[in-house]
Scaffold this motif. Structure first.
Motif: not given
Length: 353
Positions: A241-254
């Motif tokens: 789960a950590v490895a999968a989450a690391e692939l997602i970049n934090t971003c705003t709606a814009e």
């Protein structure tokens, strides 16, 4: 939503006012409204946004969805009219909701017209566009909410390790077969208490006989038993789960909108982004559900109920759980002829204060 059931005597679509146009592919809320309308009424051609006018012969369309008039509605409402081949007469039970991009309207059309008038290429194109739209909608709606996904996943790693350690001790203190049986008995959320009763029977020839039969006289609510019989190491799931989450970049709606605009022309990249996000979110949420099950099992109230059930003389559990509210963060387990084993509740799995 209460919908009036239309009858065969209702006005034909051509007698109603023309609905507002859809300059863009219809949003999911409109699609869901159409689906609910057909299920409830059986009259796609009387839907609020259905355009009853005949389209130009060479008009292109996107198939929004396929539908079937429910069997239960057909006797009351009959077939639906098709604006292509039979705008004034009933024609079909199966059809497609189509978006005519040139006119910006939605039409419910018969399945034969959807296939023969426009051809298989249009159907394939509509499926392709529908897939693109669903991926775009999912990314736009979910990416801004997934900013804390990495933090959630990382926080679960020590909890998962504690779960594996406690589960291992539990299975040794009791027995795997006994815990498995208890988990199966309590799969519905409660454990039965049964009483043996003698049942007297007289057959058709007047011969009397009796037999002993178990009858459930009470049920004890219980939570989280699936935690005990989990087949895989929770720590390994937390690592994934950590490895999968690391692939997602934090971003705003814009930023999510900018990303979707950038990926949309590249269908493979767009679908890959959707798949990665779905996979990461599913992995973290599944792990959180398992942690919730473990905490529910180890809650003082649940341990008290489980203890009461195993100590009931009418129950043959194969093991005994002893718990006291005076020491809420520990309990004892024993599977005769083994000795009692005292098990502390790990701090990571104790209820939040």
């Amino acid at each position: 939503m209460q919908l009036r059931k239309p009858l065969k005597s209702d006005p034909l679509p051509s007698e109603r006012t023309r609905p507002s146009p859809f300059p863009n592919f219809p949003p999911q809320s409109v699609i869901d409204d159409f689906r609910a309308w057909v299920i409830e009424t059986g009259r796609p051609d009387l839907w609020l946004h259905h355009d009853p006018s005949s389209p130009p012969r060479d008009a292109e369309f996107d198939e929004v969805l396929r539908f079937v008039i429910p069997e239960s509605k057909r006797a009351d409402v009959g077939r639906a009219t098709c604006p292509i081949c039979s705008p004034l007469a009933p024609k079909y039970y199966e059809g497609s909701l189509a978006w005519f991009r040139g006119e910006g309207v939605l039409r419910a059309i018969g399945h034969e017209c959807a296939k023969s008038h426009f051809g298989e290429a249009a159907v394939a194109r509509s499926k392709f566009e529908g897939q693109r739209r669903r991926a775009e909608d999912y990314l736009l709606a979910t990416l801004p909410l997934a900013g804390n996904l990495k933090m959630r996943a990382r926080a679960l790693k020590p909890v998962a390790a504690a779960m594996d350690s406690l589960r291992s001790v539990l299975l040794r203190a009791g027995s795997k077969s006994a815990w498995t049986r208890i988990a199966k008995l309590g799969a519905g959320g409660s454990l039965p208490i049964e009483k043996l009763e003698e049942i007297h029977i007289v057959d058709g020839f007047g011969k009397a006989s009796s037999r002993m039969e178990a009858r459930t006289v009470n049920r004890v609510p219980v939570d989280g038993l699936s935690f005990i019989i989990e087949r895989f190491l929770t720590a390994a799931e937390a690592h994934n789960a950590v490895a999968a989450a690391e692939l997602i970049n934090t971003c705003t709606a814009e930023e999510a909108l900018d990303l979707v605009i950038q990926l949309s022309p590249r269908m493979d990249d767009l679908l890959d982004a959707e798949r990665l996000l779905r996979s990461a979110l599913a992995a973290v949420e599944q792990l959180e559900r398992k942690v919730a099950d473990a905490r529910a099992f180890l809650s003082p109230a649940n341990l008290q109920r489980l203890s009461d059930w195993t100590l009931d003389l009418r129950v043959d559990a194969g093991l005994v759980v002893s718990f006291s509210m005076q020491t809420p963060f520990q309990f004892k387990v024993r599977s005769p002829p083994r000795e009692w084993r005292t098990l502390p509740v790990p701090p990571e799995l104790r209820p939040a204060r």
